[in-house]
Design an enzyme around this catalytic site. Structure first.
Site, PDB file in Angstrom:
ATOM      1  N   THR A  76      62.891  20.305  -1.780  1.00  0.00           N
ATOM      2  CA  THR A  76      63.811  19.243  -2.192  1.00  0.00           C
ATOM      3  C   THR A  76      63.061  17.915  -2.185  1.00  0.00           C
ATOM      4  OG1 THR A  76      65.937  18.152  -1.717  1.00  0.00           O
ATOM      5  CG2 THR A  76      64.666  18.902   0.187  1.00  0.00           C
ATOM      6  N   HIS A  80      64.387  28.240  13.752  1.00  0.00           N
ATOM      7  CA  HIS A  80      63.564  28.444  14.944  1.00  0.00           C
ATOM      8  C   HIS A  80      63.769  29.835  15.552  1.00  0.00           C
ATOM      9  CE1 HIS A  80      60.766  27.231  17.847  1.00  0.00           C
ATOM     10  NE2 HIS A  80      61.376  26.214  18.417  1.00  0.00           N
TER      11      HIS A  80
END
Length: 232
Positions: free
Chosen positions: A156, A208
């Site tokens: 992006t 994560h």
């Protein structure tokens, strides 16, 4: 026209805007969301693009932006750190040995993320064509379901709107998203001297749960290395 004295108006969310909102909320709730940052000296790649852009436009009809260079660097870094291109499915990790590269596009109907299929099999010019094609379909409201599904990793670019730094939200169920930002001249130390260089902050948001901090940092460092040395 809003009548004088009216202090509030109410507008029903479009189906697309509601879907976007739900997906973003799901990404925040369903992932262990974390972002790491780095900065890139854009001098070398800016020089390369400047040398290439006129020839590329003349011979191929393409306006050469920085995005295909970042796309190629991101893909090469994914090959070095394949977990960033992976996805959790139940209690398994699914490694994709291909890259369907999502490109976030701001259209009149809202943010969409069409993807360039098998971008890892393409060179800079083909990637540039693919990005231009999906972006045009997005702006024209002609995206297909195939355009919008199957992506493995997303880029992006808030820099086109002037964003200097941001923490992009993962395009769930993907595990990573690379955020690009505005190129800005800044003083940096080069070989013990202060020089003004065109610098860009970059961000990698990642899940994560499957991507360790070390892998995320090294992935972003690899993107930096590839962009600063275009021979990568």
């Amino acid at each position: 026209m809003i009548a004088d004295g009216v202090r509030e108006t109410r507008e029903k969310m479009t189906t697309r805007r509601k879907r976007i909102a739900d997906n973003l909320l799901q990404a925040q709730h369903a992932t262990a969301h974390l972002t790491t940052f780095n900065e890139i000296d854009m001098s070398a790649i800016s020089s390369l693009r400047e040398r290439m852009k006129e020839k590329v436009e003349k011979e191929h009809g393409l306006k050469l932006s920085f995005m295909p260079f970042f796309a190629r660097a991101a893909i090469m870094a994914l090959k070095a750190y394949p977990v960033v291109n992976a996805q959790i499915d139940g209690d398994s990790i699914v490694y994709r040995h291909y890259v369907h590269l999502g490109i976030a596009v701001a259209s009149e109907a809202g943010l969409v993320v069409p993807n360039v299929k098998d971008a890892d099999q393409q060179g800079i010019l083909d990637i540039s064509r693919g990005i231009a094609a999906v972006a045009k379909r997005a702006r024209d409201g002609k995206l297909t379901m195939d355009d919008l599904t199957g992506g493995t990793f997303t880029i992006t670019n808030g820099g086109v709107f002037g964003s200097l730094l941001s923490t992009p939200i993962i395009n769930y169920p993907q595990s990573g998203i690379l955020g690009l930002h505005k190129i800005q001249d800044r003083p940096v130390a080069v070989a013990g001297k202060v020089e003004i260089r065109p610098m860009m902050y970059v961000a990698l948001s990642y899940d994560h749960r499957i991507i360790d901090g070390q892998q995320a940092v090294l992935y972003l460092v690899r993107v930096k290395e590839l962009m600063e040395d275009h021979r990568g």
